[in-house]
Design a protein around this motif. Sequence first.
Motif, PDB file in Angstrom:
ATOM      1  N   PHE A   1      25.641  31.505   5.620  1.00  0.00           N
ATOM      2  CA  PHE A   1      26.017  30.667   4.468  1.00  0.00           C
ATOM      3  C   PHE A   1      24.864  30.631   3.452  1.00  0.00           C
ATOM      4  CE2 PHE A   1      26.204  26.506   2.342  1.00  0.00           C
ATOM      5  CZ  PHE A   1      27.470  26.596   1.754  1.00  0.00           C
TER       6      PHE A   1
ATOM      7  N   THR B   1      27.509  31.412  10.674  1.00  0.00           N
ATOM      8  CA  THR B   1      26.252  30.699  10.905  1.00  0.00           C
ATOM      9  C   THR B   1      25.759  30.056   9.608  1.00  0.00           C
ATOM     10  OG1 THR B   1      24.949  32.637  10.334  1.00  0.00           O
ATOM     11  CG2 THR B   1      25.490  32.383  12.663  1.00  0.00           C
ATOM     12  N   CYS B   2      24.853  29.114   9.777  1.00  0.00           N
ATOM     13  CA  CYS B   2      24.237  28.497   8.594  1.00  0.00           C
ATOM     14  C   CYS B   2      23.428  29.546   7.834  1.00  0.00           C
ATOM     15  CB  CYS B   2      23.312  27.359   9.011  1.00  0.00           C
ATOM     16  SG  CYS B   2      24.169  25.991   9.773  1.00  0.00           S
TER      17      CYS B   2
ATOM     18  N   SER C   1      23.552  23.729  12.449  1.00  0.00           N
ATOM     19  CA  SER C   1      24.382  23.505  13.633  1.00  0.00           C
ATOM     20  C   SER C   1      25.340  24.672  13.871  1.00  0.00           C
ATOM     21  CB  SER C   1      25.194  22.220  13.438  1.00  0.00           C
ATOM     22  OG  SER C   1      26.024  22.384  12.291  1.00  0.00           O
ATOM     23  N   ASN C   2      25.445  25.576  12.888  1.00  0.00           N
ATOM     24  CA  ASN C   2      26.416  26.681  12.978  1.00  0.00           C
ATOM     25  C   ASN C   2      27.823  26.174  13.301  1.00  0.00           C
ATOM     26  OD1 ASN C   2      24.277  28.404  12.492  1.00  0.00           O
ATOM     27  ND2 ASN C   2      23.897  28.791  14.660  1.00  0.00           N
ATOM     28  N   CYS C   3      28.199  25.071  12.695  1.00  0.00           N
ATOM     29  CA  CYS C   3      29.491  24.440  13.009  1.00  0.00           C
ATOM     30  C   CYS C   3      30.683  25.223  12.443  1.00  0.00           C
ATOM     31  CB  CYS C   3      29.514  23.020  12.456  1.00  0.00           C
ATOM     32  SG  CYS C   3      29.661  22.992  10.653  1.00  0.00           S
ATOM     33  N   ARG C   4      30.447  26.111  11.493  1.00  0.00           N
ATOM     34  CA  ARG C   4      31.458  27.006  10.905  1.00  0.00           C
ATOM     35  C   ARG C   4      32.450  26.312   9.982  1.00  0.00           C
ATOM     36  NH1 ARG C   4      33.230  31.789  14.980  1.00  0.00           N
ATOM     37  NH2 ARG C   4      31.158  32.401  15.655  1.00  0.00           N
ATOM     38  N   GLU C   5      32.203  25.053   9.670  1.00  0.00           N
ATOM     39  CA  GLU C   5      33.170  24.361   8.794  1.00  0.00           C
ATOM     40  C   GLU C   5      33.220  24.979   7.400  1.00  0.00           C
ATOM     41  OE1 GLU C   5      32.664  20.075   8.791  1.00  0.00           O
ATOM     42  OE2 GLU C   5      32.470  20.121  10.972  1.00  0.00           O
ATOM     43  N   CYS C   6      32.159  25.664   7.016  1.00  0.00           N
ATOM     44  CA  CYS C   6      32.142  26.314   5.691  1.00  0.00           C
ATOM     45  C   CYS C   6      32.870  27.649   5.723  1.00  0.00           C
ATOM     46  CB  CYS C   6      30.696  26.540   5.245  1.00  0.00           C
ATOM     47  SG  CYS C   6      29.783  27.569   6.419  1.00  0.00           S
TER      48      CYS C   6
ATOM     49  N   CYS D   1      29.242  23.546   1.826  1.00  0.00           N
ATOM     50  CA  CYS D   1      28.880  23.105   3.175  1.00  0.00           C
ATOM     51  C   CYS D   1      29.193  21.621   3.244  1.00  0.00           C
ATOM     52  CB  CYS D   1      27.394  23.335   3.462  1.00  0.00           C
ATOM     53  SG  CYS D   1      26.831  22.413   4.915  1.00  0.00           S
ATOM     54  N   PRO D   2      30.218  21.226   4.004  1.00  0.00           N
ATOM     55  CA  PRO D   2      30.590  19.815   4.031  1.00  0.00           C
ATOM     56  C   PRO D   2      29.529  18.926   4.663  1.00  0.00           C
ATOM     57  CG  PRO D   2      31.946  21.101   5.555  1.00  0.00           C
ATOM     58  CD  PRO D   2      31.076  22.078   4.820  1.00  0.00           C
ATOM     59  N   ARG D   3      28.581  19.536   5.325  1.00  0.00           N
ATOM     60  CA  ARG D   3      27.556  18.741   6.008  1.00  0.00           C
ATOM     61  C   ARG D   3      26.251  18.619   5.221  1.00  0.00           C
ATOM     62  NH1 ARG D   3      28.215  19.237  12.372  1.00  0.00           N
ATOM     63  NH2 ARG D   3      30.492  19.290  12.443  1.00  0.00           N
TER      64      ARG D   3
ATOM     65  N   LEU E   1      19.565  23.257   5.482  1.00  0.00           N
ATOM     66  CA  LEU E   1      20.908  23.078   6.054  1.00  0.00           C
ATOM     67  C   LEU E   1      20.805  22.442   7.446  1.00  0.00           C
ATOM     68  CD1 LEU E   1      22.495  26.516   5.043  1.00  0.00           C
ATOM     69  CD2 LEU E   1      22.990  24.275   4.032  1.00  0.00           C
ATOM     70  N   GLU E   2      21.945  22.039   7.967  1.00  0.00           N
ATOM     71  CA  GLU E   2      21.944  21.325   9.247  1.00  0.00           C
ATOM     72  C   GLU E   2      21.583  22.236  10.433  1.00  0.00           C
ATOM     73  OE1 GLU E   2      25.251  18.204  10.290  1.00  0.00           O
ATOM     74  OE2 GLU E   2      25.631  20.057  11.365  1.00  0.00           O
TER      75      GLU E   2
HETATM   76  S1  SF4 Z   1      29.288  24.021   7.310  1.00  0.00           S
HETATM   77 FE1  SF4 Z   1      28.313  26.031   7.430  1.00  0.00          FE
HETATM   78  S2  SF4 Z   1      26.323  25.792   6.494  1.00  0.00           S
HETATM   79 FE2  SF4 Z   1      27.127  23.735   6.850  1.00  0.00          FE
HETATM   80  S3  SF4 Z   1      26.269  23.171   8.807  1.00  0.00           S
HETATM   81 FE3  SF4 Z   1      28.238  24.071   9.273  1.00  0.00          FE
HETATM   82  S4  SF4 Z   1      27.825  26.298   9.559  1.00  0.00           S
HETATM   83 FE4  SF4 Z   1      26.020  25.378   8.641  1.00  0.00          FE
END
Ligand code: SF4
Length: 268
Positions: free
Chosen positions: A31, A27-28, A18-23, A45-47, A15-16
């Motif tokens: 996920f 955190t990744c 990045s802990n971007c939280r888009e999912c 995970c959109p990334r 996984l990326e």
């Molecule tokens: S969407 Fe979720 S799993 Fe994907 S990079 Fe962001 S936090 Fe990580």
Amino acid sequence: MMAVAKNAMEIFKVLEKSNCRECGEKTCLAFAGAVFCGTRRINECPRANSAVLAQFTSTSDERSSQENDLETYIVELKKQAMQVDFAKTAARIGAQVHGEMLQVKILGKLFGIRKNGSFSTDLHLIPWVVIPLLHYVLNCKGVKVSGQWVSYRELPGGKEKYALFKKQGEDVLRQLADRYAGFFDDVLHMFEGRAVEKQYEADVSVVLQLFPLVPIMICYWKPDEGLASSLYIFFDKSAGDNIGAESAFSLGTGLVQMLKKLATHHGF
Ligand code: SF4
């Protein structure tokens, strides 16, 4: 060909991070844990790039082949369980023999295994019970319950999976306890649990007997003056020898999922 991850870390690695939280997860890692347990799909995970998707996306064929693997595994465990000496096994694991049946008490209910491999039970045959039960019959070392409580993390091999155990077990149970007044009274009543002297200054301490030699203790602290509630599930120290961390995970989180279903569908 899809790779089957051996653990959540294998998924996390790709996984990326990045802990971007888009999912929707914090955190990744969270996920990755959810994907490993089958509650989320990697393509949520959109990334995740297409190579990752191809690596871990399971098609329905592949899923059914995994289910078949599980079935085959259960059949194999049953075959082995049918061959054990029931009388000796009963003495080792705290069970009893009734006619042709080895009877194990699970959460206060009798669960019988016959010599032909069939089960007899008042409990629904829930998958989270079947595999740990067969492991218990075959592998339980018969170590006496010590009376010493340890967290999941302290069981040998439990450390890596503790974050997931907390998320899928302890956190879910805490939310149920927060939400339903009388939650623990009902749990005690339904599963022959016992309230014990309050441990670690908890508001509620409850012991449930998962298997004859495997008690668990749930300690709950109510929310207090702006402080959130907390809840921990403890295992007897002997659980490391009697069931092992994998079965402890399955039993702990499976129990919580069952309680959640009971609470939300039937209302405690
Ligand atoms: S969407 Fe979720 S799993 Fe994907 S990079 Fe962001 S936090 Fe990580």
